[in-house]
Scaffold this motif. Sequence first.
Motif, PDB file in Angstrom:
ATOM      1  N   ALA A 114       1.929  -0.429   2.268  1.00 10.41           N
ATOM      2  CA  ALA A 114       3.242  -0.064   1.465  1.00 10.41           C
ATOM      3  C   ALA A 114       2.957   1.327   0.198  1.00 10.41           C
ATOM      4  N   ASN A 115       1.914   0.881  -0.385  1.00 11.51           N
ATOM      5  CA  ASN A 115       1.696   1.738  -1.425  1.00 11.51           C
ATOM      6  C   ASN A 115       1.070   3.169  -1.076  1.00 11.51           C
ATOM      7  N   GLU A 116       0.271   3.207  -0.134  1.00 13.75           N
ATOM      8  CA  GLU A 116      -0.089   4.376   0.771  1.00 13.75           C
ATOM      9  C   GLU A 116       1.200   5.337   1.339  1.00 13.75           C
ATOM     10  N   ALA A 117       2.014   4.524   1.928  1.00 16.73           N
ATOM     11  CA  ALA A 117       2.980   4.995   2.312  1.00 16.73           C
ATOM     12  C   ALA A 117       4.167   5.566   1.328  1.00 16.73           C
ATOM     13  N   ILE A 118       4.292   5.084   0.240  1.00 11.11           N
ATOM     14  CA  ILE A 118       5.164   5.736  -0.721  1.00 11.11           C
ATOM     15  C   ILE A 118       4.364   6.845  -1.194  1.00 11.11           C
ATOM     16  N   HIS A 119       3.081   6.796  -1.509  1.00 13.80           N
ATOM     17  CA  HIS A 119       2.620   8.119  -1.841  1.00 13.80           C
ATOM     18  C   HIS A 119       2.603   9.129  -1.017  1.00 13.80           C
ATOM     19  N   GLN A 120       2.548   8.809   0.266  1.00 13.14           N
ATOM     20  CA  GLN A 120       2.501   9.889   1.316  1.00 13.14           C
ATOM     21  C   GLN A 120       4.049  10.372   1.544  1.00 13.14           C
ATOM     22  N   GLU A 140       0.353  -9.551  -8.018  1.00 12.01           N
ATOM     23  CA  GLU A 140      -0.648 -10.140  -8.961  1.00 12.01           C
ATOM     24  C   GLU A 140      -1.747  -9.800  -8.559  1.00 12.01           C
ATOM     25  N   ASN A 141      -2.784  -8.872  -9.483  1.00 10.97           N
ATOM     26  CA  ASN A 141      -4.121  -8.773  -8.889  1.00 10.97           C
ATOM     27  C   ASN A 141      -4.198  -7.908  -7.918  1.00 10.97           C
ATOM     28  N   SER A 142      -3.409  -7.222  -7.532  1.00  9.73           N
ATOM     29  CA  SER A 142      -3.458  -6.373  -6.149  1.00  9.73           C
ATOM     30  C   SER A 142      -2.616  -5.074  -6.055  1.00  9.73           C
ATOM     31  N   GLN A 143      -2.886  -4.387  -5.162  1.00  7.08           N
ATOM     32  CA  GLN A 143      -2.324  -2.875  -4.938  1.00  7.08           C
ATOM     33  C   GLN A 143      -1.093  -2.952  -3.978  1.00  7.08           C
ATOM     34  N   GLN A 144      -1.038  -4.377  -3.432  1.00  6.12           N
ATOM     35  CA  GLN A 144       0.011  -4.517  -2.422  1.00  6.12           C
ATOM     36  C   GLN A 144       1.217  -4.504  -3.187  1.00  6.12           C
ATOM     37  N   VAL A 145       2.235  -3.779  -2.538  1.00  2.00           N
ATOM     38  CA  VAL A 145       3.614  -3.891  -3.313  1.00  2.00           C
ATOM     39  C   VAL A 145       4.532  -4.985  -2.955  1.00  2.00           C
ATOM     40  N   ALA A 146       4.992  -5.744  -4.221  1.00  2.15           N
ATOM     41  CA  ALA A 146       5.645  -6.829  -4.122  1.00  2.15           C
ATOM     42  C   ALA A 146       7.126  -6.165  -3.643  1.00  2.15           C
ATOM     43  N   MET A 147       7.662  -5.229  -4.599  1.00  2.99           N
ATOM     44  CA  MET A 147       8.763  -4.484  -3.880  1.00  2.99           C
ATOM     45  C   MET A 147       8.953  -3.343  -4.701  1.00  2.99           C
ATOM     46  N   LYS A 158      18.831   4.516  -0.210  1.00  2.00           N
ATOM     47  CA  LYS A 158      18.281   3.678  -0.821  1.00  2.00           C
ATOM     48  C   LYS A 158      17.418   2.998   0.138  1.00  2.00           C
ATOM     49  N   ILE A 159      16.067   2.766  -0.142  1.00  3.99           N
ATOM     50  CA  ILE A 159      15.129   2.376   0.837  1.00  3.99           C
ATOM     51  C   ILE A 159      14.087   1.375  -0.018  1.00  3.99           C
ATOM     52  N   MET A 160      14.260   0.095   0.484  1.00  4.28           N
ATOM     53  CA  MET A 160      13.417  -0.944  -0.182  1.00  4.28           C
ATOM     54  C   MET A 160      12.265  -0.968   0.646  1.00  4.28           C
ATOM     55  N   VAL A 161      10.902  -1.152  -0.129  1.00  3.31           N
ATOM     56  CA  VAL A 161       9.551  -1.043   0.409  1.00  3.31           C
ATOM     57  C   VAL A 161       8.868  -2.260  -0.228  1.00  3.31           C
ATOM     58  N   ASN A 162       8.270  -2.955   0.835  1.00  5.30           N
ATOM     59  CA  ASN A 162       7.302  -4.281   0.556  1.00  5.30           C
ATOM     60  C   ASN A 162       5.968  -4.288   1.308  1.00  5.30           C
ATOM     61  N   ASP A 163       5.107  -5.124   0.943  1.00  9.11           N
ATOM     62  CA  ASP A 163       3.994  -5.542   1.852  1.00  9.11           C
ATOM     63  C   ASP A 163       4.340  -6.907   1.880  1.00  9.11           C
ATOM     64  N   SER A 164       4.377  -7.449   3.136  1.00  6.50           N
ATOM     65  CA  SER A 164       4.601  -8.942   3.566  1.00  6.50           C
ATOM     66  C   SER A 164       3.259  -9.583   3.181  1.00  6.50           C
ATOM     67  N   VAL A 165       3.571 -10.801   2.691  1.00  6.47           N
ATOM     68  CA  VAL A 165       2.427 -11.790   2.290  1.00  6.47           C
ATOM     69  C   VAL A 165       2.003 -12.428   3.410  1.00  6.47           C
ATOM     70  N   ILE A 166       3.042 -12.369   4.659  1.00  2.00           N
ATOM     71  CA  ILE A 166       2.937 -12.975   5.715  1.00  2.00           C
ATOM     72  C   ILE A 166       2.594 -12.152   6.912  1.00  2.00           C
TER      73      ILE A 166
END
Length: 125
Positions: free
Chosen positions: A14-20, A37-44, A53-61
């Motif tokens: 997600a973070n990479e996609a947002i920057h792209q 927490e302690n990560s570059q993974q996007v919570a939201m 409006k686009i919501m973006v996240n990294d799934s923890v599952i």
Amino acid sequence: MKSATTFLMFQGQANEAIHQYQQWFPDLEIKSLSYMENSQQVAMAILDLKNLKIMVNDSVIQHNFTFTPSISIFLECESVEEINHLVAQMLEDGKALMPLDNYGFSKQFAWIEDRFGVSWQLTYN
């Protein structure tokens, strides 16, 4: 109903996609962005692209599915130069589901799956 929003769920990109997407779309606005927490993974993240409006996240599952071309973001370009530029950028590590061409319903149209698996339909008339 309070609202309806496009939601893109990634699995670690997600973070990479947002920057792209910021590089592709200078008008893209990040309304909010929080990390796990302690990560570059996007919570939201909440993005705004031309009032979409686009919501973006990294799934923890981890899921056995990803994006499908059946759902896409449809962009109406303002010029031939704009559609050519966006298509060229999106094709870097992406693939054309329908290459840029005149398909009758549009002077210039392309359907691109970007390197993250997100589908974009681009048109210029």
